[in-house]
Design an enzyme around this catalytic site. Structure first.
Site, PDB file in Angstrom:
ATOM      1  N   HIS A 134       0.851  -1.180   0.000  1.00  0.00           N
ATOM      2  CA  HIS A 134       0.000   0.000   0.000  1.00  0.00           C
ATOM      3  C   HIS A 134       0.891   1.236   0.000  1.00  0.00           C
ATOM      4  O   HIS A 134       2.018   1.207   0.495  1.00  0.00           O
ATOM      5  CB  HIS A 134      -0.872  -0.035   1.261  1.00  0.00           C
ATOM      6  CG  HIS A 134      -1.946   0.997   1.327  1.00  0.00           C
ATOM      7  ND1 HIS A 134      -1.703   2.318   1.665  1.00  0.00           N
ATOM      8  CD2 HIS A 134      -3.290   0.918   1.132  1.00  0.00           C
ATOM      9  CE1 HIS A 134      -2.833   2.988   1.680  1.00  0.00           C
ATOM     10  NE2 HIS A 134      -3.814   2.165   1.342  1.00  0.00           N
ATOM     11  N   ASP A 211       2.837  -3.883   8.118  1.00  0.00           N
ATOM     12  CA  ASP A 211       1.563  -3.210   7.881  1.00  0.00           C
ATOM     13  C   ASP A 211       0.474  -4.252   8.084  1.00  0.00           C
ATOM     14  O   ASP A 211       0.254  -5.114   7.242  1.00  0.00           O
ATOM     15  CB  ASP A 211       1.550  -2.658   6.453  1.00  0.00           C
ATOM     16  CG  ASP A 211       0.179  -2.168   5.991  1.00  0.00           C
ATOM     17  OD1 ASP A 211      -0.802  -2.288   6.757  1.00  0.00           O
ATOM     18  OD2 ASP A 211       0.087  -1.676   4.852  1.00  0.00           O
ATOM     19  N   GLN A 214      -4.594  -5.244   6.806  1.00  0.00           N
ATOM     20  CA  GLN A 214      -5.416  -6.339   6.283  1.00  0.00           C
ATOM     21  C   GLN A 214      -5.124  -7.667   6.977  1.00  0.00           C
ATOM     22  O   GLN A 214      -5.694  -8.696   6.611  1.00  0.00           O
ATOM     23  CB  GLN A 214      -5.203  -6.483   4.769  1.00  0.00           C
ATOM     24  CG  GLN A 214      -5.573  -5.262   3.964  1.00  0.00           C
ATOM     25  CD  GLN A 214      -7.033  -4.876   4.113  1.00  0.00           C
ATOM     26  OE1 GLN A 214      -7.888  -5.723   4.316  1.00  0.00           O
ATOM     27  NE2 GLN A 214      -7.320  -3.584   4.018  1.00  0.00           N
ATOM     28  N   LYS A 237     -10.538  -0.859  10.078  1.00  0.00           N
ATOM     29  CA  LYS A 237     -10.457  -2.083   9.272  1.00  0.00           C
ATOM     30  C   LYS A 237     -10.887  -3.314  10.067  1.00  0.00           C
ATOM     31  O   LYS A 237     -11.122  -4.374   9.487  1.00  0.00           O
ATOM     32  CB  LYS A 237      -9.020  -2.308   8.796  1.00  0.00           C
ATOM     33  CG  LYS A 237      -8.375  -1.152   8.070  1.00  0.00           C
ATOM     34  CD  LYS A 237      -8.808  -1.008   6.648  1.00  0.00           C
ATOM     35  CE  LYS A 237      -7.899  -0.030   5.918  1.00  0.00           C
ATOM     36  NZ  LYS A 237      -8.340   0.235   4.544  1.00  0.00           N
ATOM     37  N   CYS A 381      -4.715   2.450  -3.826  1.00  0.00           N
ATOM     38  CA  CYS A 381      -3.496   2.970  -3.177  1.00  0.00           C
ATOM     39  C   CYS A 381      -2.354   1.962  -3.298  1.00  0.00           C
ATOM     40  O   CYS A 381      -1.569   1.772  -2.362  1.00  0.00           O
ATOM     41  CB  CYS A 381      -3.745   3.328  -1.723  1.00  0.00           C
ATOM     42  SG  CYS A 381      -4.840   4.737  -1.500  1.00  0.00           S
TER      43      CYS A 381
END
Length: 424
Positions: A134, A211, A214, A237, A381
């Site tokens: 991302h 990150d 997700q 999220k 993104c």
């Protein structure tokens, strides 16, 4: 019996109809159609318990935290710090001091880049990221390279979007200082092998930044098992509020890092001659935080924990399998980064990107909207990932545990309508 009914019948242990009752936004019609919400990678919907937690804070507890001696301030402080402790347990961090409240994944990564990176990197040091990151896990490192003279290295992925470990290992060297990767790709759904990535990075003396935007919504996350040094995720999220998130940082590292922002709450003493800083985690939490968001994030984490991350992952895998099978039958539809092979399904979370010969992704998204189906169309993104697969944009249908096999049927019906409308 429909294929959806047959598949759902084997999943009696996960009562998706009961789960859906907890999400008010799902029970509405869009353009006279039942809402089919498949844009979960952008943001997830909120259970009533999260909505109630926000309302309860503003209606009964509203006060600033940490410095007040009055009742409301003490109640709000207790609730906020209880949330921190709950999130520590959820991630299996070693101490509450390792849990830093931030605005979201983006701020968490920027904090690491500015504070750790700015203090530890010099010219010709190297930062390694992957091809499917991302933008929020690309741009902060580019900015750091511009400030320090460090060099950005990129790990390639194969045609299925899989992280190439051999090529990654070959990129690592004695100048590698930071490795930053997504737990799971927001554009493709690919789950990266974080444990092995971390092992190889640590062998070279590099720190590992994950990150987790997700990862947390779809997978069990144990930061000590992953052996990462930093892990960031966003509340919105994971069925929580917008504007709040978490940065986990290994205490030995964040203790030595300078503050990211200056202001109230992050100090011990201030004079015009010298300022001394608060202990962790306050050193990185300048100013009044999103108090309601932090408290409500605990409710979201409790909700996910009650369902069980393993059960969530298992149920979403059935949805993903079903969706890939069904979409693969649609004329002119090409899956991007999705390997429709049973032995590879476990390497993905419920993110499905695709293009169609008949229409541009934005037109596909518009047609689906007329059918009440919400998806995302664009580069997500992740423009370098789009370039890797030779497309400017994709349609992305992203799943959550409240989605159903019947909703996948609705998506497929909408895509067949795209072919009818555009002559595909």
């Amino acid at each position: 019996m429909t294929r959806a009914a047959e598949t759902s019948g084997s999943l009696l242990c996960f009562d998706v109809d009961r789960v859906r009752e907890d999400f008010p936004v799902l029970h509405q019609k869009i353009r006279d159609r039942d809402l089919v919400y498949l844009d979960n990678a952008a943001t997830t919907q909120k259970p009533q318990t999260v909505i109630d937690a926000i309302s309860r804070y503003y209606g009964q507890q509203n006060a600033n935290i940490h410095r007040g001696v009055h009742y409301l301030s003490q109640e709000a402080t207790f609730a906020y710090e209880r949330a921190r402790a709950r999130i520590r347990l959820f991630l299996n961090a070693a101490a509450n001091a390792e849990i830093i409240f931030v605005r979201g994944t983006t701020e968490g990564i920027n904090l690491v880049a500015h504070s750790y990176g700015g203090s530890n990197l010099k010219e010709n040091d190297e930062i390694v990221i992957s091809h499917t990151e991302h933008h929020s896990n690309i741009i902060p490192w580019q900015l750091l390279c511009a400030r320090t003279g460090a060099i950005l290295r990129v790990v390639p992925v194969d045609d299925d979007g899989q992280f190439l470990l051999e090529e990654y290992a070959a990129l690592l060297n004695d100048r590698t200082r930071i490795v930053a990767v997504a737990h799971a790709s927001n554009a493709l759904g690919t789950i990266n092998p974080v444990r092995e990535i971390a092992r190889l990075a640590h062998d070279r003396g590099a720190v590992v930044v994950v990150d987790g935007a997700q990862g947390v919504p779809h997978l069990p996350v144990d930061v000590r098992d992953l052996d990462c040094d930093f892990y960031a995720f966003s509340g919105h999220k994971v069925f929580g509020p917008t504007g709040v998130g978490i940065l986990y940082g290994r205490k030995s590292l964040i203790d030595a890092m300078p503050p990211y922002e200056g202001g109230g709450s992050m100090i011990k003493t201030v004079s015009f001659e010298e300022t001394t800083y608060a202990d962790l985690p306050a050193k990185f939490e300048a100013g009044t935080p999103h108090i309601a968001g932090g408290i409500a994030l605990e409710s979201a984490i409790d909700y996910v924990t009650a369902l069980g991350p393993e059960r969530i992952a298992a149920y979403e895998t059935t949805l993903l399998e079903y969706a890939i099978d069904l979409l693969s039958e649609i004329d002119g539809l090409r899956l991007i980064g999705a390997a429709p092979k049973r032995d590879r399904i476990g390497d993905r979370v419920g993110v499905i990107s695709f293009v169609m010969e008949a229409a541009h992704p934005h037109d596909i998204g518009t047609i689906l909207d007329t059918e009440g189906v919400a998806v995302r169309a664009g580069h997500h993104c992740a423009q370098p990932a789009m370039a890797r697969f030779g497309v400017p944009a994709t349609v992305r249908a992203s799943l959550a545990f409240y989605n159903t096999h019947e909703e996948i049927d609705a998506l497929a019906a909408g895509l067949r309508k795209v072919n009818e409308v555009f002559g595909g």
